[in-house]
Design an enzyme around this catalytic site. Structure first.
Site, PDB file in Angstrom:
ATOM      1  N   TYR A 142      -3.764 -10.792   0.877  1.00  0.00           N
ATOM      2  CA  TYR A 142      -2.560 -11.501   0.424  1.00  0.00           C
ATOM      3  C   TYR A 142      -2.783 -13.009   0.394  1.00  0.00           C
ATOM      4  O   TYR A 142      -2.086 -13.736  -0.313  1.00  0.00           O
ATOM      5  CB  TYR A 142      -1.353 -11.187   1.324  1.00  0.00           C
ATOM      6  CG  TYR A 142      -0.893  -9.734   1.289  1.00  0.00           C
ATOM      7  CD1 TYR A 142      -1.387  -8.848   0.342  1.00  0.00           C
ATOM      8  CD2 TYR A 142       0.046  -9.265   2.199  1.00  0.00           C
ATOM      9  CE1 TYR A 142      -0.975  -7.521   0.320  1.00  0.00           C
ATOM     10  CE2 TYR A 142       0.470  -7.947   2.177  1.00  0.00           C
ATOM     11  CZ  TYR A 142      -0.058  -7.077   1.236  1.00  0.00           C
ATOM     12  OH  TYR A 142       0.361  -5.763   1.210  1.00  0.00           O
ATOM     13  N   LYS A 187     -11.227   0.424   7.043  1.00  0.00           N
ATOM     14  CA  LYS A 187     -11.839   1.237   5.982  1.00  0.00           C
ATOM     15  C   LYS A 187     -13.331   0.906   5.984  1.00  0.00           C
ATOM     16  O   LYS A 187     -13.890   0.430   4.995  1.00  0.00           O
ATOM     17  CB  LYS A 187     -11.153   0.880   4.646  1.00  0.00           C
ATOM     18  CG  LYS A 187     -11.536   1.746   3.471  1.00  0.00           C
ATOM     19  CD  LYS A 187     -10.927   3.122   3.500  1.00  0.00           C
ATOM     20  CE  LYS A 187     -11.430   3.957   2.333  1.00  0.00           C
ATOM     21  NZ  LYS A 187     -11.199   5.384   2.494  1.00  0.00           N
ATOM     22  N   ASP A 219      -6.936   5.760   5.491  1.00  0.00           N
ATOM     23  CA  ASP A 219      -6.377   6.909   4.766  1.00  0.00           C
ATOM     24  C   ASP A 219      -6.044   8.041   5.732  1.00  0.00           C
ATOM     25  O   ASP A 219      -5.007   8.709   5.603  1.00  0.00           O
ATOM     26  CB  ASP A 219      -7.306   7.384   3.630  1.00  0.00           C
ATOM     27  CG  ASP A 219      -8.777   7.221   3.950  1.00  0.00           C
ATOM     28  OD1 ASP A 219      -9.099   6.744   5.052  1.00  0.00           O
ATOM     29  OD2 ASP A 219      -9.616   7.586   3.109  1.00  0.00           O
ATOM     30  N   ASP A 243       0.894  -3.570   6.307  1.00  0.00           N
ATOM     31  CA  ASP A 243       2.100  -3.635   5.480  1.00  0.00           C
ATOM     32  C   ASP A 243       2.484  -2.220   5.036  1.00  0.00           C
ATOM     33  O   ASP A 243       3.631  -1.776   5.179  1.00  0.00           O
ATOM     34  CB  ASP A 243       1.791  -4.521   4.263  1.00  0.00           C
ATOM     35  CG  ASP A 243       3.021  -4.869   3.459  1.00  0.00           C
ATOM     36  OD1 ASP A 243       4.132  -4.587   3.933  1.00  0.00           O
ATOM     37  OD2 ASP A 243       2.874  -5.402   2.344  1.00  0.00           O
ATOM     38  N   ASP A 247       5.556   0.478   6.751  1.00  0.00           N
ATOM     39  CA  ASP A 247       6.674   1.009   5.952  1.00  0.00           C
ATOM     40  C   ASP A 247       6.705   2.531   6.053  1.00  0.00           C
ATOM     41  O   ASP A 247       7.769   3.140   6.176  1.00  0.00           O
ATOM     42  CB  ASP A 247       6.544   0.597   4.482  1.00  0.00           C
ATOM     43  CG  ASP A 247       7.283  -0.700   4.195  1.00  0.00           C
ATOM     44  OD1 ASP A 247       7.533  -1.457   5.154  1.00  0.00           O
ATOM     45  OD2 ASP A 247       7.614  -0.954   3.023  1.00  0.00           O
TER      46      ASP A 247
END
Ligand code: NAD
Length: 354
Positions: A142, A187, A219, A243, A247
């Site tokens: 980001y 990852k 994942d 992020d 959620d």
């Protein structure tokens, strides 16, 4: 104690939900003999309308000078076509970076009164869901370079050892205060930044022998959060993974409207906000759930103002409100009493006792 709180009401449901949190904070001040002074700060779409900038320097300055910041939410369709640097969400990113709050802490907890609101099967919920996601907040993709050239777009994901180490430490320290289990999510089978992440986390683990460190690919973590969430105590991860996972985690608790968050850096001045957005679809209808914002105010008292009793009092008042059977529309179920945003704030305030 006298504390100066910078208040960003923002857009959409922001003003409605922040108003309820302020009601509750004022009652805390009255009961415990504190003074909370509020400084209004414009950020997001409303700041674009007023100044042509989602967070002018003068507004950021008010936040940096405050004892902590309480934020509702920003953004909405009205500003969707505004160019990148001037979008409401850029104000939020600049606020986080300007305040240097690199650690975002999001609790995922099922309130016993809301067990039925979880979309997960009862036998999974009954095992208990109570974990914290510690998300790196001011680095990663980001904040990397973004560019579009012709038909190709590029976003850079970059982390330094120092950036990983400081958030890793927050993960270990948080786990140390809980059940001493830290799951590092990355990852590393694909990304260099994740391999560095894993290396630093394992180096830090030597300093925290009392904390059990495990690794999980992002994942797999997304699957495990719905399959077996009771396995987690503290999850530490980078900005974008955090992020998305937080959620997902919020939804297994029933409603995104219930979850608070804190963001802290090197000083005690923190940023406190519910994890949801400005919910333009329900703005101005007096149906939003203000509990995520009210609990964010409780986190502010606990983590930035060192007022644990006052924070407990707010959390107990929320629990008493739920026990009494009141629900906003998002968590409404059979046999409960539906209330609006304002009434919810009034009721929680009325249940607040010293
Ligand atoms: P959202 O979180 O605003 O809404 C998602 C869904 O959850 C909607 O159906 C909404 O009605 C519901 N919801 C959210 N908060 C609720 C609450 N307190 N009570 C009851 N229901 C609630 O996400 P979105 O729709 O993707 O985004 C809307 C706007 O918010 C966008 O402009 C987005 O960029 C912005 N946004 C801001 C923040 C922030 O300010 N921190 C975070 C996320 C999104």
């Amino acid at each position: 104690m006298v504390k100066n709180i910078a208040v960003i009401r923002g857009d959409g449901i922001g003003p409605e939900i922040v108003e309820q949190a302020i009601k509750v904070l004022n009652k805390v001040a009255e009961l415990y003999g504190h003074t909370f002074d509020y400084t209004d700060v414009d950020m997001g779409g409303c700041a674009i309308d007023k100044y042509g900038d989602p967070l002018p320097e003068s507004e950021l300055e008010k936040c940096i000078k405050s004892d902590s910041v309480l934020l509702g939410a920003v953004g909405g369709d009205k500003w969707n076509d505004v160019p990148g640097q001037m979008r409401p969400e850029k104000g939020l990113l600049r606020l986080r970076a300007g305040m240097g709050v690199y650690s975002n802490n999001r609790p995922t907890k099922i309130w016993k009164q809301l067990a039925d609101a979880s979309p997960l099967k009862k036998e999974i919920v009954d095992k208990g869901i109570d974990f914290i996601i510690v998300r790196e907040l001011i680095g990663g993709i980001y904040f990397g370079e973004h560019k579009t050239e012709g038909d190709t777009a590029v976003d850079i994901l970059k982390y330094s050892e120092a950036e990983i180490e400081r958030i890793g430490r927050i993960g270990f320290e948080t786990a140390r205060k809980r059940n001493k289990k830290l799951c590092s999510v990355e990852k590393s089978n694909v990304l260099d930044s994740s391999r560095l992440w894993k290396k630093i986390l394992h180096r830090l683990a030597e300093e925290y022998p009392d904390v059990e460190l495990s690794d999980m690919l992002v994942d797999n973590c997304a699957m495990q959060i719905v399959k077996n969430p009771s396995q987690f105590d503290v999850v530490v991860t980078e900005n974008m993974f955090g992020d998305i996972l937080s959620d997902e985690a919020s939804m297994i608790t029933g409603s995104i409207g219930m979850i608070p968050s804190s963001s802290l850096g090197a000083s005690s001045c923190g940023l406190y906000e519910p994890i949801h957005g400005s919910a333009p679809d329900i703005a101005g209808k007096d149906i939003a759930n203000p509990i995520g914002t009210i609990l964010s105010a409780a986190m502010m008292l606990r983590f930035s103002f060192d007022m644990p009793d006052e924070a407990d009092a707010i959390e107990n008042a929320v629990s008493a409100y739920l026990d009494a059977g009141y629900r906003t529309a998002d968590i409404m179920s059979y046999g409960m009493t539906q209330v609006g945003c304002e009434k919810c704030g009034d009721l929680i305030k009325s249940y607040l006792v010293k």
